[in-house]
Design a protein around this motif. Structure first.
Motif, PDB file in Angstrom:
ATOM      1  N   VAL A  49       0.848  -1.210   0.000  1.00  0.00           N
ATOM      2  CA  VAL A  49       0.000   0.000   0.000  1.00  0.00           C
ATOM      3  C   VAL A  49       0.877   1.251   0.000  1.00  0.00           C
ATOM      4  N   ASN A  50       1.950   1.203   0.807  1.00  0.00           N
ATOM      5  CA  ASN A  50       2.809   2.390   0.885  1.00  0.00           C
ATOM      6  C   ASN A  50       3.560   2.639  -0.414  1.00  0.00           C
ATOM      7  N   LYS A  51       3.762   1.555  -1.206  1.00  0.00           N
ATOM      8  CA  LYS A  51       4.500   1.720  -2.465  1.00  0.00           C
ATOM      9  C   LYS A  51       3.548   1.780  -3.650  1.00  0.00           C
ATOM     10  N   ALA A  52       2.210   1.602  -3.377  1.00  0.00           N
ATOM     11  CA  ALA A  52       1.242   1.389  -4.466  1.00  0.00           C
ATOM     12  C   ALA A  52       1.464   2.342  -5.637  1.00  0.00           C
ATOM     13  N   GLY A  53       1.518   3.645  -5.317  1.00  0.00           N
ATOM     14  CA  GLY A  53       1.626   4.626  -6.392  1.00  0.00           C
ATOM     15  C   GLY A  53       2.898   4.419  -7.198  1.00  0.00           C
ATOM     16  N   LEU A  54       3.948   4.031  -6.495  1.00  0.00           N
ATOM     17  CA  LEU A  54       5.248   3.896  -7.184  1.00  0.00           C
ATOM     18  C   LEU A  54       5.344   2.563  -7.902  1.00  0.00           C
ATOM     19  N   ALA A  55       4.650   1.544  -7.308  1.00  0.00           N
ATOM     20  CA  ALA A  55       4.840   0.194  -7.870  1.00  0.00           C
ATOM     21  C   ALA A  55       3.740  -0.130  -8.868  1.00  0.00           C
ATOM     22  N   LYS A  56       3.139   0.898  -9.463  1.00  0.00           N
ATOM     23  CA  LYS A  56       2.068   0.685 -10.458  1.00  0.00           C
ATOM     24  C   LYS A  56       1.002  -0.262  -9.915  1.00  0.00           C
ATOM     25  N   LEU A  57       0.691  -0.154  -8.628  1.00  0.00           N
ATOM     26  CA  LEU A  57      -0.352  -1.011  -8.037  1.00  0.00           C
ATOM     27  C   LEU A  57      -1.689  -0.273  -7.972  1.00  0.00           C
ATOM     28  N   ILE A  58      -1.690   0.911  -8.603  1.00  0.00           N
ATOM     29  CA  ILE A  58      -2.945   1.675  -8.614  1.00  0.00           C
ATOM     30  C   ILE A  58      -3.798   1.153  -9.768  1.00  0.00           C
ATOM     31  N   GLY A  59      -5.104   1.274  -9.627  1.00  0.00           N
ATOM     32  CA  GLY A  59      -5.975   1.002 -10.771  1.00  0.00           C
ATOM     33  C   GLY A  59      -6.570  -0.395 -10.773  1.00  0.00           C
ATOM     34  N   LEU A  60      -7.313  -0.676 -11.822  1.00  0.00           N
ATOM     35  CA  LEU A  60      -8.118  -1.893 -11.903  1.00  0.00           C
ATOM     36  C   LEU A  60      -7.277  -3.089 -12.345  1.00  0.00           C
ATOM     37  N   ALA A  61      -7.742  -4.271 -11.849  1.00  0.00           N
ATOM     38  CA  ALA A  61      -7.050  -5.504 -12.254  1.00  0.00           C
ATOM     39  C   ALA A  61      -7.703  -6.103 -13.495  1.00  0.00           C
ATOM     40  N   GLY A  62      -8.827  -5.511 -13.901  1.00  0.00           N
ATOM     41  CA  GLY A  62      -9.473  -6.023 -15.115  1.00  0.00           C
ATOM     42  C   GLY A  62     -10.367  -7.225 -14.855  1.00  0.00           C
ATOM     43  N   GLU A  63     -10.604  -7.553 -13.569  1.00  0.00           N
ATOM     44  CA  GLU A  63     -11.529  -8.661 -13.227  1.00  0.00           C
ATOM     45  C   GLU A  63     -12.677  -8.089 -12.386  1.00  0.00           C
ATOM     46  N   THR A  64     -13.755  -8.898 -12.282  1.00  0.00           N
ATOM     47  CA  THR A  64     -14.871  -8.519 -11.402  1.00  0.00           C
ATOM     48  C   THR A  64     -15.076  -9.630 -10.380  1.00  0.00           C
ATOM     49  N   ASN A  65     -15.345  -9.260  -9.117  1.00  0.00           N
ATOM     50  CA  ASN A  65     -15.481 -10.307  -8.091  1.00  0.00           C
ATOM     51  C   ASN A  65     -16.946 -10.701  -7.914  1.00  0.00           C
ATOM     52  N   VAL A  66     -17.170 -11.648  -7.028  1.00  0.00           N
ATOM     53  CA  VAL A  66     -18.526 -12.185  -6.847  1.00  0.00           C
ATOM     54  C   VAL A  66     -19.480 -11.083  -6.370  1.00  0.00           C
ATOM     55  N   GLN A  67     -18.912 -10.032  -5.814  1.00  0.00           N
ATOM     56  CA  GLN A  67     -19.763  -8.927  -5.331  1.00  0.00           C
ATOM     57  C   GLN A  67     -20.219  -8.055  -6.506  1.00  0.00           C
ATOM     58  N   GLY A  68     -19.686  -8.346  -7.692  1.00  0.00           N
ATOM     59  CA  GLY A  68     -19.990  -7.515  -8.850  1.00  0.00           C
ATOM     60  C   GLY A  68     -19.143  -6.256  -8.872  1.00  0.00           C
ATOM     61  N   GLU A  69     -18.079  -6.241  -8.069  1.00  0.00           N
ATOM     62  CA  GLU A  69     -17.197  -5.064  -8.030  1.00  0.00           C
ATOM     63  C   GLU A  69     -16.000  -5.288  -8.947  1.00  0.00           C
ATOM     64  N   GLU A  70     -15.553  -4.229  -9.567  1.00  0.00           N
ATOM     65  CA  GLU A  70     -14.329  -4.338 -10.381  1.00  0.00           C
ATOM     66  C   GLU A  70     -13.144  -4.466  -9.426  1.00  0.00           C
ATOM     67  N   GLN A  71     -12.373  -5.533  -9.529  1.00  0.00           N
ATOM     68  CA  GLN A  71     -11.273  -5.733  -8.586  1.00  0.00           C
ATOM     69  C   GLN A  71     -10.116  -4.799  -8.909  1.00  0.00           C
ATOM     70  N   LYS A  72      -9.551  -4.226  -7.850  1.00  0.00           N
ATOM     71  CA  LYS A  72      -8.364  -3.378  -8.020  1.00  0.00           C
ATOM     72  C   LYS A  72      -7.143  -4.291  -7.949  1.00  0.00           C
ATOM     73  N   LYS A  73      -6.029  -3.830  -8.480  1.00  0.00           N
ATOM     74  CA  LYS A  73      -4.824  -4.661  -8.427  1.00  0.00           C
ATOM     75  C   LYS A  73      -4.495  -5.028  -6.978  1.00  0.00           C
ATOM     76  N   LEU A  74      -4.644  -4.061  -6.060  1.00  0.00           N
ATOM     77  CA  LEU A  74      -4.319  -4.335  -4.654  1.00  0.00           C
ATOM     78  C   LEU A  74      -5.307  -5.316  -4.019  1.00  0.00           C
ATOM     79  N   ASP A  75      -6.541  -5.328  -4.505  1.00  0.00           N
ATOM     80  CA  ASP A  75      -7.524  -6.321  -4.006  1.00  0.00           C
ATOM     81  C   ASP A  75      -6.987  -7.724  -4.291  1.00  0.00           C
ATOM     82  N   VAL A  76      -6.555  -7.897  -5.525  1.00  0.00           N
ATOM     83  CA  VAL A  76      -6.119  -9.231  -5.993  1.00  0.00           C
ATOM     84  C   VAL A  76      -4.808  -9.615  -5.313  1.00  0.00           C
ATOM     85  N   LEU A  77      -3.884  -8.660  -5.257  1.00  0.00           N
ATOM     86  CA  LEU A  77      -2.561  -8.952  -4.661  1.00  0.00           C
ATOM     87  C   LEU A  77      -2.724  -9.300  -3.182  1.00  0.00           C
ATOM     88  N   SER A  78      -3.485  -8.478  -2.437  1.00  0.00           N
ATOM     89  CA  SER A  78      -3.600  -8.746  -0.986  1.00  0.00           C
ATOM     90  C   SER A  78      -4.348 -10.055  -0.751  1.00  0.00           C
TER      91      SER A  78
END
Ligand code: AHG
Ligand code: MN
Ligand code: MN
Ligand code: MN
Length: 336
Positions: A49-78
């Motif tokens: 999280v602290n490096k997110a902006g620098l490590a290109k971890l911002i933004g969408l992962a291009g998937e949708t979860n069972v909640q119908g939410e667009e998963q963020k890269k950090l959602d998937v990584l964590s």
């Protein structure tokens, strides 16, 4: 003298839990091992999280979860980090994550007796703008020694052995209860250890803050609308409450725990069960609130009494200072 600058009686979360667990000799350290793997996951996500902006971890992962939410890269990584950490602990047998549609049954060779439900990254909508986010978890014991099944995680919240959250904000704070009170630990990055900074947290009996997404006001039911109206236009001569709403449950609950007041995610006409998920948002936060002297209500019953039927089931939630939640309960009772 010099030693004052350096606390030498470092109470790390590991030591703290070992002390607690010494009261449960039967646990043979299994719980401490499980917790140390959850802590590892939190440290990893904190760094990401602290490096997110620098490590290109911002933004969408291009998937949708069972909640119908667009998963963020950090959602998937964590999510991946926590699933791997929990499985490799060798102390879990079934896992439920917000980001996985089905429960994860741990392979037999790596099974233990604990069932963990978790929200690997709470407050995803706040990732890209750098506002506090977190991880939420709850721990059950497997119901009987047999094959792990959904029964083992579809238990009421009152059966949880432990619950906690980690908030990734200006500092990384882990708040935990194993059933005898609530304690807060802050990550010391120079040591890579969570140090006890908030011993025995107790929520004020009454607060001056209410926390709700006012944007849903047109869809609220009577009692919720009445309560919020009372917060803004008190009729008993008391001063109006302040509104604080961050939009990450972990941050809104952490502030409520420390300052007092009430956090609401009510039902509304569009979502009759509200938005927050029972297993890995409502239960852990309700467990912590009760352990800190507060309470949590669904609009119908004590949140921890709820028996979930589905692993991603939602429920309305009103939690926080004891007296404030009593007022909400009275408004719902009057409605019956
Ligand atoms: P998550 O990011 O894990 O899906 O959870 C988001 C939740 C919770 O963190 C927060 O209290 C709530 O969504 C905010 O919802 P609104 O934006 O509808 O107010
Ligand atoms: Mn989500
Ligand atoms: Mn969440
Ligand atoms: Mn989440």
């Amino acid at each position: 003298h010099a030693a004052d600058a350096f606390r030498t009686d470092l109470m790390t979360i590991t030591r703290f839990v070992l002390n607690e667990q010494s009261k449960h000799p039967e646990s043979r350290g299994d719980f401490s091992i499980l917790l140390s793997h959850i802590v590892l996951g939190c440290k990893f996500v904190c760094a990401a999280v602290n490096k997110a902006g620098l490590a290109k971890l911002i933004g969408l992962a291009g998937e949708t979860n069972v909640q119908g939410e667009e998963q963020k890269k950090l959602d998937v990584l964590s999510n991946e980090v926590f699933v791997k950490a929990l499985v490799s602990s060798g102390r879990t047998c079934i896992l439920v994550s917000e980001e996985d549609e089905d429960a994860i049954i741990v392979e037999p060779s790596k099974r233990g007796k604990y069932c963990v439900v978790f929200d690997p990254l709470d407050g995803s909508s706040n990732i890209d703008c750098g506002v506090s986010i977190g991880t939420i978890f709850g721990i059950y014991m497997i119901k009987d020694g047999g094959e792990p099944s959904l029964e083992d995680v579809l238990q009421p919240g009152k059966n949880m052995l432990a619950a906690g959250y980690c908030m990734y904000g200006s500092s990384c704070t882990l708040v935990l209860s194993t059933g005898s009170g609530v304690n807060g630990f802050t990550l010391d990055p120079s040591l890579g250890e969570f140090i006890l900074t908030h011993p025995d947290i107790k929520i004020p009996k009454k607060g001056k803050i209410y926390s709700v997404n006012e944007g849903n006001a047109k869809n609220w039911d009577g009692p919720t609308a009445k309560y919020v109206e009372k917060c803004k236009f008190p009729t008993d001569g008391s001063s109006a409450k302040s509104l604080r709403y961050i939009g990450s449950m972990v941050a809104d609950v952490h502030r409520t725990l420390l300052y007092g007041g009430v956090f609401l995610y009510p039902a509304d006409k569009k979502s009759p069960n509200g938005k927050l998920r029972v297993l890995y948002e409502v239960f852990p936060m309700s467990f912590l609130m009760e352990q800190a002297g507060g309470q949590s209500f669904t609009g119908k019953e004590r949140s921890l009494d709820l028996v979930p039927k589905k692993i991603h089931e939602r429920s309305p939630i009103f939690l926080g200072s004891y007296d404030d939640v009593e007022e909400i309960k009275a408004l719902y009772a009057a409605e019956e």
